[in-house]
Enzyme design. Structure first.
Site, PDB file in Angstrom:
ATOM      1  N   ASP A  28       0.863  -1.187   0.000  1.00  0.00           N
ATOM      2  CA  ASP A  28       0.000   0.000   0.000  1.00  0.00           C
ATOM      3  C   ASP A  28       0.896   1.234   0.000  1.00  0.00           C
ATOM      4  O   ASP A  28       2.035   1.196   0.498  1.00  0.00           O
ATOM      5  CB  ASP A  28      -0.897   0.005   1.239  1.00  0.00           C
ATOM      6  CG  ASP A  28      -1.835   1.205   1.264  1.00  0.00           C
ATOM      7  OD1 ASP A  28      -2.800   1.205   0.473  1.00  0.00           O
ATOM      8  OD2 ASP A  28      -1.599   2.135   2.052  1.00  0.00           O
ATOM      9  N   GLU A  30       0.868   5.715   0.522  1.00  0.00           N
ATOM     10  CA  GLU A  30       0.183   6.964   0.858  1.00  0.00           C
ATOM     11  C   GLU A  30       0.784   8.043  -0.042  1.00  0.00           C
ATOM     12  O   GLU A  30       2.000   8.049  -0.290  1.00  0.00           O
ATOM     13  CB  GLU A  30       0.377   7.327   2.329  1.00  0.00           C
ATOM     14  CG  GLU A  30      -0.114   6.265   3.311  1.00  0.00           C
ATOM     15  CD  GLU A  30      -1.601   5.962   3.190  1.00  0.00           C
ATOM     16  OE1 GLU A  30      -2.358   6.850   2.728  1.00  0.00           O
ATOM     17  OE2 GLU A  30      -2.003   4.837   3.547  1.00  0.00           O
ATOM     18  N   HIS A 168      -4.999   4.015   7.060  1.00  0.00           N
ATOM     19  CA  HIS A 168      -4.463   5.159   6.297  1.00  0.00           C
ATOM     20  C   HIS A 168      -2.981   5.393   6.564  1.00  0.00           C
ATOM     21  O   HIS A 168      -2.457   6.449   6.209  1.00  0.00           O
ATOM     22  CB  HIS A 168      -5.273   6.434   6.527  1.00  0.00           C
ATOM     23  CG  HIS A 168      -6.686   6.340   6.050  1.00  0.00           C
ATOM     24  ND1 HIS A 168      -7.006   6.125   4.722  1.00  0.00           N
ATOM     25  CD2 HIS A 168      -7.860   6.408   6.718  1.00  0.00           C
ATOM     26  CE1 HIS A 168      -8.333   6.073   4.602  1.00  0.00           C
ATOM     27  NE2 HIS A 168      -8.866   6.231   5.790  1.00  0.00           N
ATOM     28  N   ASP A 173      -2.450  -0.587   6.546  1.00  0.00           N
ATOM     29  CA  ASP A 173      -3.373  -0.933   5.463  1.00  0.00           C
ATOM     30  C   ASP A 173      -2.943  -2.210   4.753  1.00  0.00           C
ATOM     31  O   ASP A 173      -3.789  -3.016   4.334  1.00  0.00           O
ATOM     32  CB  ASP A 173      -3.455   0.214   4.454  1.00  0.00           C
ATOM     33  CG  ASP A 173      -4.319   1.365   4.953  1.00  0.00           C
ATOM     34  OD1 ASP A 173      -4.842   1.272   6.084  1.00  0.00           O
ATOM     35  OD2 ASP A 173      -4.469   2.357   4.216  1.00  0.00           O
TER      36      ASP A 173
END
Length: 315
Positions: A28, A30, A168, A173
């Site tokens: 994942d 961000e 998040h 995540d």
């Protein structure tokens, strides 16, 4: 940009799969926004899995060129101060590429993450392309959990009773997505019986156990059996049988199975595993149609999985 250019913009990108693998990397990212042309990755993480067990992790903040907005900070908890001393993207992504190797990648709405990493590698002039094939848990959930109003990671975590605390952030995540993938696989096995059966239906674009493919394995029937010449549909996930096993049992006592509820349906079997879900007011399209038909006077009965087994075993 011309359509033909858009089609080839990521010509080395891997293929999207629907598969039940045991070895993979869940990852994942961000970012500072949604557009890889102008936004940046500020964190990337992954968990390496072998035989469905986590064996290694990777996680790093990334210092962006431009400041992180207050919105992104509020969403992710990542501040400009946190990334001030973090390594740049051209240092982190090569390490991430080494971490993933040629593993299948898994993520939720993973196309976003794949495209962002792919474009970032291109922009920094990195020689190796992101060619790994990938599995999207959102894509699987949209097929498997059709009753869910939304298929966000939060929705699946809630559905499967997985903690969403700390979401998040990319490592959290990744771990949530890993747990969701295990649950999706477990439900697929429960529904289809085994990995091979699921993949056979998926490969043939037949994303379910079709009634037309179920034929009797016996040539003599008891005409007094309660399901003799009765039309039966099933909704939800059965607790004690796969969908195919239940359908086979119905035709082997002289009944008929249906993929959907129709005007001739006599019984709709309600899977026990969906009972709590229905109590929350969320009903499958089959159940809604059956209830409407019953109110309109059609001779259809909605029965529980337990009652279905009692009828099935009745001599």
């Amino acid at each position: 940009m011309p359509i033909e250019t858009l089609k080839n913009i990521r010509e080395f990108k891997g293929n999207s799969l629907i598969a039940l693998d045991e070895d993979y990397v869940v990852f994942d990212i961000e970012t500072t926004g949604l557009d890889s042309r102008c936004d940046e990755i500020i964190e990337i993480s992954g968990v390496k899995v072998k035989n469905d067990e986590i064996i290694d992790t990777f996680s790093s903040l990334i210092k962006p060129i431009n400041p992180i907005s207050s919105f992104i900070t509020e969403l992710t908890g990542i501040t400009n101060e946190m990334v001030a001393s973090a390594p740049s993207v051209d240092i982190v992504l090569p390490k991430f590429m080494e971490f993933i190797g040629d593993s299948i990648l898994i993520g939720h709405n993973v196309n976003f993450d794949i495209n962002f990493v792919y474009d970032s590698l291109e922009n920094m002039g990195y020689s190796k392309k992101l060619t790994n094939n990938f599995i999207d848990t959102m894509r699987i959930s949209r097929y498997l959990l059709k009753n869910l109003a939304h298929h966000r990671l939060m929705d699946l975590a809630n559905f499967y009773h997985i903690s969403y605390e700390g979401a998040h952030r990319s490592l959290t995540d990744s771990k949530i997505t890993y747990e969701v993938y295990l649950k999706l696989k477990e439900q697929i096995i429960n529904e289809f019986g085994n990995k091979e059966e699921f993949m056979r239906y998926n490969t043939s674009k037949n994303y379910g156990v079709k009634a037309s493919l179920i034929t009797p394995t016996v040539d003599k029937f008891d005409e007094n059996h309660p399901l003799w010449h009765q039309y039966v549909a099933i909704t939800g996930v059965l607790a004690n049988m796969t969908r195919k096993e239940a359908m086979q049992s119905i035709v082997d006592v002289g009944g008929y199975v249906e993929d959907t509820v129709t005007n001739r349906t006599n019984y709709l079997v309600l899977g026990n595993n969906d009972y709590n879900y229905i109590l929350k007011g969320k009903k499958s399209s089959k159940l809604k149609k059956a209830e409407t038909m019953k109110l309109e006077g059609f001779p259809i009965e909605i029965i529980s999985e337990r009652v279905f087994y009692e009828m099935l075993n009745q001599e």
